[in-house]
Design a protein around this motif. Structure first.
Motif, PDB file in Angstrom:
ATOM      1  N   GLY A   1       0.805  -1.204   0.000  1.00 59.82           N
ATOM      2  CA  GLY A   1       0.000   0.000   0.000  1.00 59.82           C
ATOM      3  C   GLY A   1       0.846   1.265   0.000  1.00 59.82           C
ATOM      4  O   GLY A   1       0.558   2.229  -0.716  1.00 59.82           O
ATOM      5  N   HIS A   2       1.910   1.256   0.780  1.00 61.80           N
ATOM      6  CA  HIS A   2       2.792   2.427   0.826  1.00 61.80           C
ATOM      7  C   HIS A   2       3.559   2.594  -0.484  1.00 61.80           C
ATOM      8  O   HIS A   2       3.844   3.730  -0.904  1.00 61.80           O
ATOM      9  N   GLN A   3       3.883   1.483  -1.142  1.00 66.57           N
ATOM     10  CA  GLN A   3       4.535   1.580  -2.445  1.00 66.57           C
ATOM     11  C   GLN A   3       3.601   2.225  -3.469  1.00 66.57           C
ATOM     12  O   GLN A   3       4.021   3.066  -4.273  1.00 66.57           O
ATOM     13  N   VAL A   4       2.329   1.839  -3.408  1.00 63.48           N
ATOM     14  CA  VAL A   4       1.340   2.428  -4.308  1.00 63.48           C
ATOM     15  C   VAL A   4       1.142   3.909  -3.964  1.00 63.48           C
ATOM     16  O   VAL A   4       1.035   4.765  -4.852  1.00 63.48           O
ATOM     17  N   SER A   5       1.113   4.199  -2.680  1.00 59.00           N
ATOM     18  CA  SER A   5       0.977   5.593  -2.254  1.00 59.00           C
ATOM     19  C   SER A   5       2.130   6.444  -2.776  1.00 59.00           C
ATOM     20  O   SER A   5       1.935   7.579  -3.242  1.00 59.00           O
ATOM     21  N   ASP A   6       3.340   5.892  -2.733  1.00 57.66           N
ATOM     22  CA  ASP A   6       4.508   6.617  -3.251  1.00 57.66           C
ATOM     23  C   ASP A   6       4.382   6.845  -4.761  1.00 57.66           C
ATOM     24  O   ASP A   6       4.783   7.906  -5.276  1.00 57.66           O
ATOM     25  N   LEU A   7       3.841   5.843  -5.459  1.00 53.85           N
ATOM     26  CA  LEU A   7       3.665   5.974  -6.905  1.00 53.85           C
ATOM     27  C   LEU A   7       2.689   7.108  -7.227  1.00 53.85           C
ATOM     28  O   LEU A   7       2.864   7.832  -8.213  1.00 53.85           O
TER      29      LEU A   7
ATOM     30  N   VAL B   1      -0.897  12.915  -5.144  1.00 50.28           N
ATOM     31  CA  VAL B   1      -2.317  12.582  -5.262  1.00 50.28           C
ATOM     32  C   VAL B   1      -2.762  11.645  -4.132  1.00 50.28           C
ATOM     33  O   VAL B   1      -3.949  11.469  -3.902  1.00 50.28           O
ATOM     34  N   SER B   2      -1.816  11.066  -3.407  1.00 51.66           N
ATOM     35  CA  SER B   2      -2.156  10.110  -2.351  1.00 51.66           C
ATOM     36  C   SER B   2      -2.661  10.829  -1.108  1.00 51.66           C
ATOM     37  O   SER B   2      -2.097  11.841  -0.674  1.00 51.66           O
ATOM     38  N   ALA B   3      -3.707  10.274  -0.519  1.00 49.85           N
ATOM     39  CA  ALA B   3      -4.229  10.744   0.770  1.00 49.85           C
ATOM     40  C   ALA B   3      -3.770   9.820   1.887  1.00 49.85           C
ATOM     41  O   ALA B   3      -4.351   9.809   2.972  1.00 49.85           O
ATOM     42  N   GLY B   4      -2.741   9.026   1.625  1.00 54.71           N
ATOM     43  CA  GLY B   4      -2.219   8.127   2.631  1.00 54.71           C
ATOM     44  C   GLY B   4      -2.810   6.736   2.533  1.00 54.71           C
ATOM     45  O   GLY B   4      -3.577   6.421   1.620  1.00 54.71           O
ATOM     46  N   VAL B   5      -2.430   5.890   3.485  1.00 55.41           N
ATOM     47  CA  VAL B   5      -2.806   4.480   3.474  1.00 55.41           C
ATOM     48  C   VAL B   5      -3.669   4.161   4.693  1.00 55.41           C
ATOM     49  O   VAL B   5      -3.332   4.533   5.820  1.00 55.41           O
ATOM     50  N   PHE B   6      -4.768   3.461   4.448  1.00 51.63           N
ATOM     51  CA  PHE B   6      -5.574   2.884   5.526  1.00 51.63           C
ATOM     52  C   PHE B   6      -5.425   1.379   5.406  1.00 51.63           C
ATOM     53  O   PHE B   6      -5.892   0.778   4.432  1.00 51.63           O
TER      54      PHE B   6
ATOM     55  N   ILE C   1      -5.756  -2.047  -3.042  1.00 51.50           N
ATOM     56  CA  ILE C   1      -4.789  -3.036  -3.518  1.00 51.50           C
ATOM     57  C   ILE C   1      -4.838  -4.234  -2.586  1.00 51.50           C
ATOM     58  O   ILE C   1      -4.609  -4.120  -1.388  1.00 51.50           O
ATOM     59  N   GLY C   2      -5.192  -5.393  -3.151  1.00 54.59           N
ATOM     60  CA  GLY C   2      -5.305  -6.592  -2.332  1.00 54.59           C
ATOM     61  C   GLY C   2      -6.332  -7.553  -2.884  1.00 54.59           C
ATOM     62  O   GLY C   2      -6.641  -7.551  -4.081  1.00 54.59           O
ATOM     63  N   GLY C   3      -6.895  -8.362  -1.990  1.00 56.28           N
ATOM     64  CA  GLY C   3      -7.905  -9.344  -2.360  1.00 56.28           C
ATOM     65  C   GLY C   3      -9.293  -8.914  -1.932  1.00 56.28           C
ATOM     66  O   GLY C   3      -9.583  -7.723  -1.797  1.00 56.28           O
ATOM     67  N   GLY C   4     -10.142  -9.901  -1.655  1.00 56.12           N
ATOM     68  CA  GLY C   4     -11.539  -9.622  -1.374  1.00 56.12           C
ATOM     69  C   GLY C   4     -11.776  -8.743  -0.166  1.00 56.12           C
ATOM     70  O   GLY C   4     -12.721  -7.947  -0.148  1.00 56.12           O
ATOM     71  N   SER C   5     -10.948  -8.867   0.872  1.00 58.00           N
ATOM     72  CA  SER C   5     -11.152  -8.076   2.082  1.00 58.00           C
ATOM     73  C   SER C   5     -10.964  -6.586   1.801  1.00 58.00           C
ATOM     74  O   SER C   5     -11.789  -5.749   2.193  1.00 58.00           O
TER      75      SER C   5
END
Length: 353
Positions: free
Chosen positions: A47-53, A57-62, A92-96
């Motif tokens: 998630g943090h890697q995606v946030s860096d990308l 525009v990122s509002a951070g990671v939950f 970013i992830g699976g069903g959860s």
């Protein structure tokens, strides 16, 4: 002639290897200026890697997404969304994780970009399951359907062996029920058979070559087809049982689907001859239910409900919940037959059908 209705759901799909690089452009295309990135605790690093990308525009990671989308987790995510002035979601992830993004979108209509890292398929469906007070309920609404899905095979190369098999079986379940659900039609049947065939073949090869791009591409493509079947088609007894078992007993989602699928299919097999013909072709066997059980067993994943925490004395309660609000099913739901089904699934008995 067999009249039918087919509804194609609106979604943009970006499929390939390295496609995560297109995320900033896809986010911008949806008019998102502040994207809240969602993950589970275990995928916070991604998630943090995606946030860096996403950079500015990122509002951070939950990173608190949880199985079965508990309402209290959604409440916390909504608070984070508001506190950080977010106006869009990247899951970013699976069903959860995808379920949490949908739950937020249901409440505030936030646009969603999803980057699946498993084969769960929730990203292609307008279906949301939520859990509150130990009971899981589902609803179907286009409000929760993600606008854009980025399939990047690279994110599946390190998918652990157990998750590969349970997630793959979960995907197969979507397509199996599309073959005989109430909304079945020739278009979905074609996609379902191809999706099952691709996933079955990939699961039979993945242990020997877990990082093979071709194998993983086939699995991800098959998962996409299976997910479209779930989104545009319908569900029946298998999904009802899994919703009941997951919501009432806290059983892990993909493992529950893996265990229940062969037994639910065997239950319906006598009344779905055309679907069984398609499944015989897709699995390359005369006994599709047994073949699906064998895939799980050969993959070293649980094949018995007792092995994932289901209490044997919970079988009657599960059947009561199932009959209380049943889904469509091609075979009538009979209490004694359902008891036999869940008892066999609890013990892990191989079905013959």
């Amino acid at each position: 002639m067999h009249p039918f209705t087919y509804t194609g759901l609106p979604a943009r799909v970006v499929f390939g290897q390295g496609t995560i690089s297109q995320l900033p452009d896809e986010v911008a295309a949806l008019g998102i200026s502040r994207a809240l990135v969602l993950t589970t605790p275990g995928q916070a690093k991604q998630g943090h890697q995606v946030s860096d990308l996403l950079a500015g525009v990122s509002a951070g990671v939950f990173s608190e997404a949880a199985m079965h989308t508990p309402s209290d987790v959604t409440d916390a995510a909504m608070a984070a969304f508001a506190d950080r002035n977010a106006d869009g979601i990247v899951s970013i992830g699976g069903g959860s994780t995808i379920g949490l993004g949908k739950a937020i979108a249901l409440r505030n209509d936030a646009p969603q970009v999803v980057v699946p890292t498993s084969y769960a398929g929730s990203e292609m469906t307008p279906i949301l399951g939520q859990t509150e007070n130990g009971k899981k309920t589902t609803q179907r609404t286009l409000r929760v359907l993600p606008e854009t899905v980025i399939y990047d095979v690279d994110f599946t190369l390190t998918l652990p062996a157990q998750m590969t098999f349970t997630s793959g079986m979960n995907a197969i379940a979507h397509a199996v029920e599309a073959l005989y659900a109430e909304q079945t039609n020739p278009v979905l049947s074609m996609m379902a058979e191809d999706g099952i065939a691709k996933m079955v073949d990939a699961l039979n090869r993945v242990q020997a070559a877990p990082q093979d791009i071709g194998v993983r591409s086939d699995a991800l493509y098959g998962a996409w087809l299976c997910a479209v079947c779930l989104g545009s088609g319908g569900i029946a007894l298998h999904h009802k049982l899994c919703h009941v078992l997951g919501g009432s007993f806290g059983l892990p989602h993909a493992e529950t689907h893996t265990i229940v699928l062969p037994h639910a299919l065997a239950y319906n097999a006598p009344v779905i001859p055309q679907a069984m013909d398609a499944l015989k072709r897709a699995t390359g066997t005369a006994t599709p239910a047994g073949a699906l059980y064998d895939i799980a067993r050969n993959g070293g994943v649980p094949t018995a409900l007792r092995d994932i925490g289901m209490p044997q004395d919970g079988i009657d309660r599960a059947i009561a919940f199932t009959l209380e609000n049943p889904y469509f099913n091609p075979r009538a739901l009979e209490r004694n037959a359902l008891t036999e089904l869940l008892t066999n699934a609890w013990h892990g008995t191989r079905p013959e059908g």
